[in-house]
Design a protein around this motif. Structure first.
Motif, PDB file in Angstrom:
ATOM      1  N   TYR A  39       0.850  -1.185   0.000  1.00  0.00           N
ATOM      2  CA  TYR A  39       0.000   0.000   0.000  1.00  0.00           C
ATOM      3  C   TYR A  39       0.893   1.244   0.000  1.00  0.00           C
ATOM      4  N   VAL A  40       0.629   2.161  -0.944  1.00  0.00           N
ATOM      5  CA  VAL A  40       1.441   3.367  -1.106  1.00  0.00           C
ATOM      6  C   VAL A  40       0.601   4.577  -0.687  1.00  0.00           C
ATOM      7  N   HIS A  41       0.988   5.215   0.394  1.00  0.00           N
ATOM      8  CA  HIS A  41       0.177   6.282   0.985  1.00  0.00           C
ATOM      9  C   HIS A  41       0.285   7.587   0.211  1.00  0.00           C
ATOM     10  N   ALA A 101       1.608   8.426   6.057  1.00  0.00           N
ATOM     11  CA  ALA A 101       2.659   7.480   6.444  1.00  0.00           C
ATOM     12  C   ALA A 101       2.107   6.066   6.338  1.00  0.00           C
ATOM     13  N   GLY A 102       2.998   5.101   6.496  1.00  0.00           N
ATOM     14  CA  GLY A 102       2.588   3.709   6.420  1.00  0.00           C
ATOM     15  C   GLY A 102       1.638   3.295   7.529  1.00  0.00           C
ATOM     16  N   SER A 103       1.555   4.107   8.583  1.00  0.00           N
ATOM     17  CA  SER A 103       0.655   3.805   9.694  1.00  0.00           C
ATOM     18  C   SER A 103      -0.780   4.256   9.420  1.00  0.00           C
ATOM     19  N   THR A 104      -1.054   4.726   8.218  1.00  0.00           N
ATOM     20  CA  THR A 104      -2.387   5.195   7.861  1.00  0.00           C
ATOM     21  C   THR A 104      -3.462   4.155   8.133  1.00  0.00           C
ATOM     22  N   ALA A 144       3.210  -1.475   4.122  1.00  0.00           N
ATOM     23  CA  ALA A 144       2.936  -0.054   3.922  1.00  0.00           C
ATOM     24  C   ALA A 144       4.131   0.763   4.412  1.00  0.00           C
ATOM     25  N   PRO A 145       5.055   1.086   3.538  1.00  0.00           N
ATOM     26  CA  PRO A 145       6.247   1.823   3.960  1.00  0.00           C
ATOM     27  C   PRO A 145       5.987   3.315   4.136  1.00  0.00           C
ATOM     28  N   ASP A 146       6.797   3.957   4.964  1.00  0.00           N
ATOM     29  CA  ASP A 146       6.832   5.415   5.013  1.00  0.00           C
ATOM     30  C   ASP A 146       7.617   5.908   3.798  1.00  0.00           C
ATOM     31  N   LEU A 147       7.052   6.829   3.048  1.00  0.00           N
ATOM     32  CA  LEU A 147       7.740   7.339   1.862  1.00  0.00           C
ATOM     33  C   LEU A 147       8.566   8.581   2.191  1.00  0.00           C
ATOM     34  N   PRO A 148       9.772   8.685   1.639  1.00  0.00           N
ATOM     35  CA  PRO A 148      10.523   9.931   1.753  1.00  0.00           C
ATOM     36  C   PRO A 148       9.751  11.069   1.093  1.00  0.00           C
TER      37      PRO A 148
END
Length: 331
Positions: A20-22, A27-30, A47-51
């Motif tokens: 999943y791309v937020h 953030a990935g914690s969405t 679900a990674p945190d994106l830079p």
């Protein structure tokens, strides 16, 4: 997070991975990622945190695709823009921000912005500058660079019909054929996930598995009451049928009044939204159709499957149709 719809899909995407791309400033914690985990308990949702910088985000995502080999990628807003460019994987782009640079400036996202969800790196806020906007504009210029006929079959676009922020349905449609409106705004709330995203995931999972569901045909004359409104319990029956069957709507196609086709298509889209996309059949010869069940208010003596005569003593209402299919248990 509590599942307000009190339902899961335990047989969907079993043993598979979803990335999943937020969206921007998320953030990935969405909650969206967690809802997907709740709905599909036998699926791994990454679900990674994106830079914040787009080149770094794309590098992270491409590396993640290589290492995790996902079965499906789902991206929303900015994440939908990134998702489109992750070629070779089945993908769903929800309200994709293909004009991200303009979206930032037009939506007053310049200056100090606070992350909406907790990030693993502990960052709380970021300064959005003109230089960063330029980076996003340059990134969006790379969209649609590798669209082939094969890729067109891998990508669905879902677009909220009341989205006030992103309007890229037409742009997406220039490159991909599977563009679908759903009833919703920009933010992907749980209701939209449940009613509109999950059916598309089911289509993808069925295709990946080579799964052939039985077919239910529903005649147009069973749908609306005398005021043109959906009949009682129609939506409930439709949701039940979608769990186990391919459901199609069958409407007449009068050659001397083609506007009827347009009107009926619009009614179906408004009433059932995304799950009914590409599931309307217009014909004056319904007896030629193949299916397992046909729900119709009129006799269908030449239909080879099972006819459920809506309005008959046995099936006076949609509630009685529901009871019939509940007893079948998906057979």
């Amino acid at each position: 997070m509590e599942n307000q719809y009190k339902k899961t899909f335990p047989n969907l995407m079993v043993g598979k991975k979803i990335i999943y791309v937020h969206g921007f400033m998320s953030a990935g914690s969405t909650h969206t990622a967690q809802i997907l985990r709740d709905y599909m308990p036998q699926t791994t949702v990454i679900a990674p945190d994106l830079p914040i910088h787009p080149e770094e985000a794309m590098e992270l995502l491409r590396n993640l695709v290589k290492t995790e080999n996902p079965d499906l990628i789902i991206g929303t807003s900015m994440g939908g823009m990134y998702t489109e460019m992750l070629y070779g994987v089945d993908r769903i782009c929800v309200n994709p921000a293909f004009q991200m640079g303009s979206t930032i400036t037009e939506s007053n996202m310049m200056g100090k912005q606070v992350y909406q969800n907790e990030r693993q790196d502990g960052e709380k806020e970021v300064i959005v500058t003109k230089a960063l906007v330029k980076e996003y504009k340059e990134m969006t210029e790379q969209c649609f660079a590798q669209v082939t006929e094969e890729e067109q079959l891998k990508v669905f676009g879902l677009f909220g019909d009341e989205d006030p922020i992103v309007h890229t349905f037409d742009l997406f449609s220039e490159h991909y054929t599977q563009a679908i409106h759903f009833h919703g705004e920009h933010r992907l709330i749980e209701k939209a996930i449940f009613h509109y995203l999950m059916p598309v995931i089911r289509w993808i999972d069925d295709r990946q598995e080579g799964r052939e569901r039985r077919t239910v045909l529903i005649s147009q004359d069973t749908l609306a009451d005398g005021y043109g409104k959906p009949k009682s319990s129609l939506h409930k029956a439709y949701e039940l049928l979608l769990d186990n069957y391919n459901v199609y709507f069958v409407s007449p196609a009068p050659t001397n009044n083609p506007s009827v086709i347009t009107e009926q298509q619009a009614w179906i889209e408004e009433t059932f939204s995304a799950p009914a996309w590409n599931h309307a059949i217009f014909t004056n010869q319904p007896q030629l159709l193949y299916g397992d069940y046909f729900i119709s208010s009129t006799e269908q003596p030449d239909f080879l499957g099972t006819v459920l005569r809506f309005g008959s003593d046995e099936f006076k209402t949609w509630e009685e149709i529901i009871t019939y299919f509940e007893r079948l248990g998906g057979q």
